[in-house]
Design an enzyme around this catalytic site. Structure first.
Site, PDB file in Angstrom:
ATOM      1  N   TYR A  58       0.829  -1.202   0.000  1.00 19.64           N
ATOM      2  CA  TYR A  58       0.000   0.000   0.000  1.00 19.64           C
ATOM      3  C   TYR A  58       0.870   1.262   0.000  1.00 19.64           C
ATOM      4  CZ  TYR A  58      -3.924  -3.047   1.460  1.00 19.64           C
ATOM      5  OH  TYR A  58      -4.881  -4.036   1.558  1.00 19.64           O
ATOM      6  N   HIS A 128      -0.984 -11.980   1.990  1.00 17.19           N
ATOM      7  CA  HIS A 128      -1.938 -11.123   1.275  1.00 17.19           C
ATOM      8  C   HIS A 128      -2.576 -11.848   0.091  1.00 17.19           C
ATOM      9  CE1 HIS A 128      -2.569  -6.612   0.047  1.00 17.19           C
ATOM     10  NE2 HIS A 128      -3.695  -7.280   0.103  1.00 17.19           N
ATOM     11  N   GLN A 178      -8.905 -12.919   5.739  1.00 16.58           N
ATOM     12  CA  GLN A 178      -9.432 -11.685   5.165  1.00 16.58           C
ATOM     13  C   GLN A 178      -9.868 -11.934   3.724  1.00 16.58           C
ATOM     14  OE1 GLN A 178      -7.777  -7.226   4.170  1.00 16.58           O
ATOM     15  NE2 GLN A 178      -7.291  -8.075   6.183  1.00 16.58           N
TER      16      GLN A 178
END
Length: 340
Positions: A58, A128, A178
């Site tokens: 990010y 991720h 997630q």
């Protein structure tokens, strides 16, 4: 103080709603000046929104948090989640990296960028995106070494399948998974992943619960997007699909009006109620939006309202994928088996 929930069966108590921080650094519109971003983090902390979600990919997100930790001296107040596994390449598709060597390299780099002391582990460390060509057992074994060495506390996966989660959990307890969950993205509720989370006591962390702003009720046209806004390249937000998807939002807005809340609050309440292990992590960079999102924690849906929302979800025909085509193979990933 915000209401708290246990992060999975064996995890700590954390705010029942997380805060996605990607937008502070990239993706949406033009990045705000550092002073404004630090002030926003001050505001979130003061409101009790202290479950922060970041990632090494990010842009400068980990760096701006390091500045806040140093300036505020309040690192201990924050439950900090960050991620590894994606590398961005300007003008080219991103690539996925899960090798054991890279797992450690990425963790050490994130810790340095975050300015963490040697005795200060990352609270929750996610893979991720998962490499389907590497057995998940190898990836998680490397992540488990980080726990053993005191570099991280808890482990998470992102966009894994139910079977991948079960295999991973046998190597080392997985605290959180997630995935994208919203009325526009309900796959996890039907493909066995939510069931696996409940079976194993793993928290379900719902990213983009407002579908990148669609369910904020504030988007009316594709032309509203800043030229730097990366939603312009997402199929779901294309000129062809935008108005079709807004029609779904309008139906939810009617339920929200009858409830006396915003469509964003209605949506976040719905996501929170999917299970006792469900945590929405809406992202925002604006104080007013944060207040609105946190207001959803006081909303209790009636059976009639749940049924009305479910009817919209069941009947919705969502147009366009939620990610660019190059990243679609890395959603709900099954990996190759571990060789005997």
């Amino acid at each position: 103080m915000l209401p708290t929930r246990q992060l999975g069966r064996d995890g700590p108590l954390v705010p029942a709603q997380g805060l996605g921080l990607m937008g502070l650094s990239m993706f949406y519109n033009t990045r705000r000046p550092d002073a404004e971003r630090l002030a926003f983090l001050d505001y979130a902390h003061a409101k009790g929104a202290t479950f922060w979600d970041s990632a090494d990919v990010y842009a400068d997100n980990e760096d701006i948090m390091a500045k806040w930790f140093k300036a505020s001296n309040k690192r201990k107040d924050i439950f900090l989640a960050t991620k590894f596994g994606i590398k961005q390449h300007p003008g080219k598709p991103a690539s996925i990296h899960n090798s054991p060597e890279y797992v450690r390299e990425a963790c050490l780099k994130s810790r340095e960028r975050l300015g963490l002391a040697a005795n200060d582990p990352i609270d929750l460390y996610y893979c991720h995106r998962i490499d389907p060509q590497q057995p998940i057992e190898i990836t998680v074994a490397a992540m488990a070494e980080l726990v053993k060495d005191g570099l991280v506390k808890y482990l998470g996966l992102s966009e894994c399948s139910a079977e991948t989660l079960r295999r991973a959990h046998k190597v080392h307890p997985i605290t959180a998974v997630q995935v994208e969950v919203s009325p526009f993205a309900t796959e996890a509720l039907h493909n066995g992943l939510l069931d696996a989370c409940q079976e194993l006591g793993v928290a379900l962390i719902a990213y983009s619960p407002l579908s990148r702003g669609f369910l904020s009720g504030q988007l009316t046209s594709w032309d509203d997007f800043d030229e730097n806004d990366r939603r312009r390249v997402l199929p779901r937000f294309s000129k062809e699909n935008f108005h079709k998807n807004v029609d779904i939002v309008r139906r939810l807005e009617e339920i929200a009006r009858n409830k006396g809340c915003s469509v964003a609050q209605l949506t976040l309440a719905w996501v929170s109620e999917l299970s006792e292990l469900s945590f929405p992590i809406p992202g925002t960079t604006k104080e007013a939006n944060l207040d609105e999102n946190l207001g959803s924690l006081a909303i209790e849906l009636t059976d009639k309202e749940r049924a009305a929302i479910q009817a919209v979800v069941d009947e919705a025909e969502v147009h366009g994928d939620r990610h660019p085509s190059s990243m679609m193979p890395f959603l709900y990933v099954d990996t190759v088996p571990l060789s005997e």
